[in-house]
Design an enzyme around this catalytic site. Sequence first.
Site, PDB file in Angstrom:
ATOM      1  N   ASP A 146       0.842  -1.191   0.000  1.00  0.00           N
ATOM      2  CA  ASP A 146       0.000   0.000   0.000  1.00  0.00           C
ATOM      3  C   ASP A 146       0.880   1.244   0.000  1.00  0.00           C
ATOM      4  OD1 ASP A 146      -2.980   1.001   0.702  1.00  0.00           O
ATOM      5  OD2 ASP A 146      -1.503   2.253   1.749  1.00  0.00           O
ATOM      6  N   TYR A 149       3.266   9.720  -0.570  1.00  0.00           N
ATOM      7  CA  TYR A 149       4.323   9.115   0.264  1.00  0.00           C
ATOM      8  C   TYR A 149       5.709   9.324  -0.353  1.00  0.00           C
ATOM      9  CZ  TYR A 149       0.363   6.501   2.343  1.00  0.00           C
ATOM     10  OH  TYR A 149      -0.820   6.133   2.920  1.00  0.00           O
ATOM     11  N   LYS A 151      -2.572   5.884  -4.437  1.00  0.00           N
ATOM     12  CA  LYS A 151      -3.656   6.837  -4.155  1.00  0.00           C
ATOM     13  C   LYS A 151      -3.376   8.183  -4.806  1.00  0.00           C
ATOM     14  CE  LYS A 151      -3.629   4.687   0.401  1.00  0.00           C
ATOM     15  NZ  LYS A 151      -2.189   4.582   0.733  1.00  0.00           N
TER      16      LYS A 151
HETATM   17  P1  NAD Z   1       0.659   1.489  11.909  1.00  0.00           P
HETATM   18  O1  NAD Z   1      -0.528   1.418  12.795  1.00  0.00           O
HETATM   19  O2  NAD Z   1       0.925   0.410  10.942  1.00  0.00           O
HETATM   20  O3  NAD Z   1       1.891   1.700  12.894  1.00  0.00           O
HETATM   21  C1  NAD Z   1       3.195   1.724  12.428  1.00  0.00           C
HETATM   22  C2  NAD Z   1       4.125   1.944  13.604  1.00  0.00           C
HETATM   23  O4  NAD Z   1       3.879   0.954  14.608  1.00  0.00           O
HETATM   24  C3  NAD Z   1       5.582   1.718  13.173  1.00  0.00           C
HETATM   25  O5  NAD Z   1       6.145   2.937  12.750  1.00  0.00           O
HETATM   26  C4  NAD Z   1       6.222   1.174  14.438  1.00  0.00           C
HETATM   27  O6  NAD Z   1       6.616   2.243  15.222  1.00  0.00           O
HETATM   28  C5  NAD Z   1       5.086   0.453  15.108  1.00  0.00           C
HETATM   29  N1  NAD Z   1       5.133  -1.003  14.889  1.00  0.00           N
HETATM   30  C6  NAD Z   1       4.912  -1.707  13.728  1.00  0.00           C
HETATM   31  N2  NAD Z   1       5.010  -3.020  13.947  1.00  0.00           N
HETATM   32  C7  NAD Z   1       5.297  -3.173  15.265  1.00  0.00           C
HETATM   33  C8  NAD Z   1       5.517  -4.299  16.094  1.00  0.00           C
HETATM   34  N3  NAD Z   1       5.440  -5.537  15.616  1.00  0.00           N
HETATM   35  N4  NAD Z   1       5.798  -4.080  17.403  1.00  0.00           N
HETATM   36  C9  NAD Z   1       5.873  -2.831  17.909  1.00  0.00           C
HETATM   37  N5  NAD Z   1       5.657  -1.716  17.166  1.00  0.00           N
HETATM   38  C10 NAD Z   1       5.390  -1.897  15.865  1.00  0.00           C
HETATM   39  O7  NAD Z   1       0.622   2.923  11.233  1.00  0.00           O
HETATM   40  P2  NAD Z   1       0.742   3.559   9.787  1.00  0.00           P
HETATM   41  O8  NAD Z   1       2.062   3.335   9.168  1.00  0.00           O
HETATM   42  O9  NAD Z   1       0.294   4.964   9.953  1.00  0.00           O
HETATM   43  O10 NAD Z   1      -0.364   2.771   8.940  1.00  0.00           O
HETATM   44  C11 NAD Z   1      -0.111   1.644   8.134  1.00  0.00           C
HETATM   45  C12 NAD Z   1      -0.330   1.962   6.690  1.00  0.00           C
HETATM   46  O11 NAD Z   1      -1.645   2.505   6.481  1.00  0.00           O
HETATM   47  C13 NAD Z   1       0.585   3.068   6.148  1.00  0.00           C
HETATM   48  O12 NAD Z   1       1.899   2.633   5.951  1.00  0.00           O
HETATM   49  C14 NAD Z   1      -0.149   3.435   4.899  1.00  0.00           C
HETATM   50  O13 NAD Z   1       0.075   2.454   3.894  1.00  0.00           O
HETATM   51  C15 NAD Z   1      -1.599   3.395   5.375  1.00  0.00           C
HETATM   52  N6  NAD Z   1      -2.108   4.737   5.769  1.00  0.00           N
HETATM   53  C16 NAD Z   1      -3.068   5.302   5.011  1.00  0.00           C
HETATM   54  C17 NAD Z   1      -3.566   6.551   5.333  1.00  0.00           C
HETATM   55  C18 NAD Z   1      -4.651   7.153   4.502  1.00  0.00           C
HETATM   56  O14 NAD Z   1      -4.982   8.321   4.698  1.00  0.00           O
HETATM   57  N7  NAD Z   1      -5.236   6.431   3.597  1.00  0.00           N
HETATM   58  C19 NAD Z   1      -3.049   7.253   6.432  1.00  0.00           C
HETATM   59  C20 NAD Z   1      -2.053   6.654   7.200  1.00  0.00           C
HETATM   60  C21 NAD Z   1      -1.591   5.388   6.870  1.00  0.00           C
END
Ligand code: NAD
Length: 278
Positions: free
Chosen positions: A46, A51, A76
């Site tokens: 994704d 990004y 997107k």
């Molecule tokens: P997420 O909830 O996936 O959290 C990511 C963070 O959680 C990491 O940076 C790390 O610090 C922590 N983490 C990940 N795995 C872990 C583990 N096993 N143990 C401990 N900590 C851990 O947050 P995100 O990156 O904001 O969201 C995931 C994806 O969603 C994004 O990469 C993107 O592709 C999508 N997204 C979309 C939108 C949108 O507006 N459509 C907005 C934000 C994110």
Amino acid sequence: MSSIPNITLNNGQVIPQFGFGVFQIEPKRTAAAVRTALEAGYRHIDTAEMYGNEAEVGEAVAASGLDRGDVFITSKLSNEAHEPDAAREAFDGTLKALGVDYVDLFLIHWPLPTRYDGDFVSTWKTLEEFYREGRARSIGVSNFQPQHLRRLHGQSDVIPAVNQIEAHPYLTQDDVRAFCAQHQIAVEAWSPLGKGTVLDDPVIGRIAERAGKTPAQVVLRWHIQRGDIVFPKSVTPKRVKENIDIFDFELSGADVNDISLLNKNERTGPDPDKFTGK
Ligand code: NAD
């Protein structure tokens, strides 16, 4: 590792329910992170124009040796490109950056009620062109509230295949999810770990300890059992592997319910009704 479930979208296309998100991964670290994910068995990436790492995602997929058809790629539309001609140009740019001739899924990133006169219906009709041309195998939206979806419903031909919304134990999104279920729109949960904020919760910790899994695995499993599509982000190889290792256990109905009860309607990101795209 047991296999990742597929979800069939409302147009018959199939999406892996679990994938890898690359938001906030620096371009110079993206190819390595995606390579780690593909090696660990992820087959769904994704990304988004905003990004700034589509090219590096494409580079890693190409270098993986996997067939294009074996990796599901979502991108997107930039908030700067809601006007139809700008959207056409942006979509061409996305395909070029990724180095592909189609994406599996293309989304309007935000509804942006105050930009381009809030006319996301024209933007959506432009995405319908990409869909008819086969350059986007599925099209959908992100951060749409029920009222935004209702507007599309009345004025366009194609029902969004997905709505990608912020969702995690502190923001369970019951209303939007119920609306989407009613209209055959699959829900993708972004920030499924609440960007890490939910991982210290004692209820999740207790369930994790009992299951012999980590809090992140329990939360991701909760999403899977609710039926949502998730793509957690991490650049740490150990966590990338840990996050996909959730298909060999199951939470009880009571555990799923206890996690859902943690809801506080607490967003980590912007409110889609107010977000101006800046
Ligand atoms: P997420 O909830 O996936 O959290 C990511 C963070 O959680 C990491 O940076 C790390 O610090 C922590 N983490 C990940 N795995 C872990 C583990 N096993 N143990 C401990 N900590 C851990 O947050 P995100 O990156 O904001 O969201 C995931 C994806 O969603 C994004 O990469 C993107 O592709 C999508 N997204 C979309 C939108 C949108 O507006 N459509 C907005 C934000 C994110």
